[in-house]
Design an enzyme around this catalytic site. Structure first.
Site, PDB file in Angstrom:
ATOM      1  N   LYS A  57      -7.492  -7.088  -0.453  1.00 13.20           N
ATOM      2  CA  LYS A  57      -8.600  -6.133  -0.546  1.00 13.20           C
ATOM      3  C   LYS A  57      -9.953  -6.745  -0.191  1.00 13.20           C
ATOM      4  O   LYS A  57     -10.886  -6.034   0.204  1.00 13.20           O
ATOM      5  CB  LYS A  57      -8.672  -5.554  -1.952  1.00 13.20           C
ATOM      6  CG  LYS A  57      -7.542  -4.605  -2.316  1.00 13.20           C
ATOM      7  CD  LYS A  57      -7.756  -3.229  -1.719  1.00 13.20           C
ATOM      8  CE  LYS A  57      -6.777  -2.222  -2.277  1.00 13.20           C
ATOM      9  NZ  LYS A  57      -7.012  -0.861  -1.732  1.00 13.20           N
ATOM     10  N   SER A 314       1.007  -9.173  -0.518  1.00 12.16           N
ATOM     11  CA  SER A 314      -0.340  -8.608  -0.565  1.00 12.16           C
ATOM     12  C   SER A 314      -1.214  -9.081  -1.713  1.00 12.16           C
ATOM     13  O   SER A 314      -2.442  -9.036  -1.604  1.00 12.16           O
ATOM     14  CB  SER A 314      -0.253  -7.079  -0.593  1.00 12.16           C
ATOM     15  OG  SER A 314       0.584  -6.657  -1.659  1.00 12.16           O
TER      16      SER A 314
END
Length: 332
Positions: A57, A314
């Protein structure tokens, strides 16, 4: 579908790459010996767990804030940026804003544990505790934008956010130009959409595979319906893949529809087993959403023999308590 419908281009991804250089880690792509042997393929892991905030992110948040400074000047962000998130996005906005010299306010409900509040505050952000739900926290974000002139940094549905995440795709092909397939977790679509736009823009032959939860898969249900729809959010080990995409989605729905080649849904048991395997075989403690690529390979017996494949790992935002739950599920 024309790129103008979502605003993400290969040029915008390369611009993001240049913009975030020095602010975001260029993460390693490692070959997994265990997985390569298990699947008779060349299996690589893209370790976004190596970001300072532990997840991908940071790329999108940094790109958006830096772009706003470039376009409008730092004074335009004098009131600060804001968002509502208890996880990876909130930490990313706090970190990126601090590095770029912009005030940040992260809105959290009163139910968020004190340790998570402290972690975000440690990154330099102001935390506002509002209401008893994430929805009420977002209501406070909307008020800050309307009344205090703060700037919203959305978690996924923005071309600048998706372009930032797309820099992962550029790095993948720099390290392994002859990749055949990439497995990416699918939630709001910023990660898969950005990576897919990069991969297709450079080598259109590369297969982009999305993986969603077996229940509460908002983007997948929306694609099936042909328009954004609401779904009931469910508790999951892969909680980062939950949540809606917004009925007024303006970017990622069109982007994912353009770049995703195929899709699989994975069960809680498969996610749990993949999390345990990642720790046992790769010595990586990862959140459920980061293990769904492996979960899909195992649960659906996907044939990747002889191929070069990358799994996007991720993030590492998992507590030991949650991992213990995963281990218990995997042992059933």
């Amino acid at each position: 579908m024309p790129q103008s419908e979502h605003g993400v281009t290969l040029a915008s991804i390369y611009a993001a790459r240049k913009r975030i250089a020095g602010q975001v880690t260029r993460t390693p792509l490692i070959r997994s010996v265990a997985l390569s042997e298990r699947f008779s393929a060349e299996v690589f892991l893209k370790l976004e767990t190596c970001q300072p905030t532990g997840a991908f992110k940071l790329r999108g948040a940094t790109n958006m804030i830096a772009t706003l400074i470039e376009r409008h000047g730092r004074d335009a962000l004098a009131a600060g940026v804001t968002t509502a998130s208890t996880g990876n996005h909130g930490r990313a906005v706090a970190y990126a804003a601090s590095r770029l010299g912009v005030p940040a306010t992260i809105c959290l409900s009163t139910l968020v544990p004190a340790n998570k509040v402290a972690a975000i505050e440690a990154l330099g952000a102001t935390v506002k505790r509002v209401g008893n739900s994430q929805d009420q926290a977002f209501e406070e974000v909307a008020r800050l934008v309307a009344e205090a002139s703060m700037t919203l940094i959305p978690p996924f549905d923005d071309p600048l956010i998706a372009a930032g995440q797309g820099t992962i795709g550029v790095e993948l092909l720099e390290d392994q130009p002859d990749l055949d397939r990439v497995f990416v977790g699918l939630s709001g679509g910023g990660l898969l959409g950005g990576i897919g736009a990069a991969l297709k823009g450079i080598h259109s032959r590369i297969q982009v595979t999305g993986i969603s939860l077996s229940k509460g898969a908002a983007m997948w249900e929306s694609l099936q319906a042909g328009h954004p729809v609401e779904v009931e959010e469910v508790e999951s080990l892969g909680d980062s893949l939950g949540g809606g995409i917004g009925l007024d989605n303006r970017c990622t729905f069109a982007l994912v529809r353009e770049v995703m080649d195929d899709h699989f849904q994975v069960s809680e048991a498969a996610i749990a087993q993949a999390m345990v395997a990642m720790l046992a075989d790769e010595k990586l403690l990862v959140e459920g959403a980061a293990a769904v690529g492996l979960a899909a390979l195992e649960e659906h017996a996907i044939d990747i023999r002889g191929q070069k494949v990358a799994l996007i790992v991720s993030g590492n935002g998992v507590s030991l308590e949650t991992f213990d739950q995963a281990r218990a599920i995997a042992q059933r």
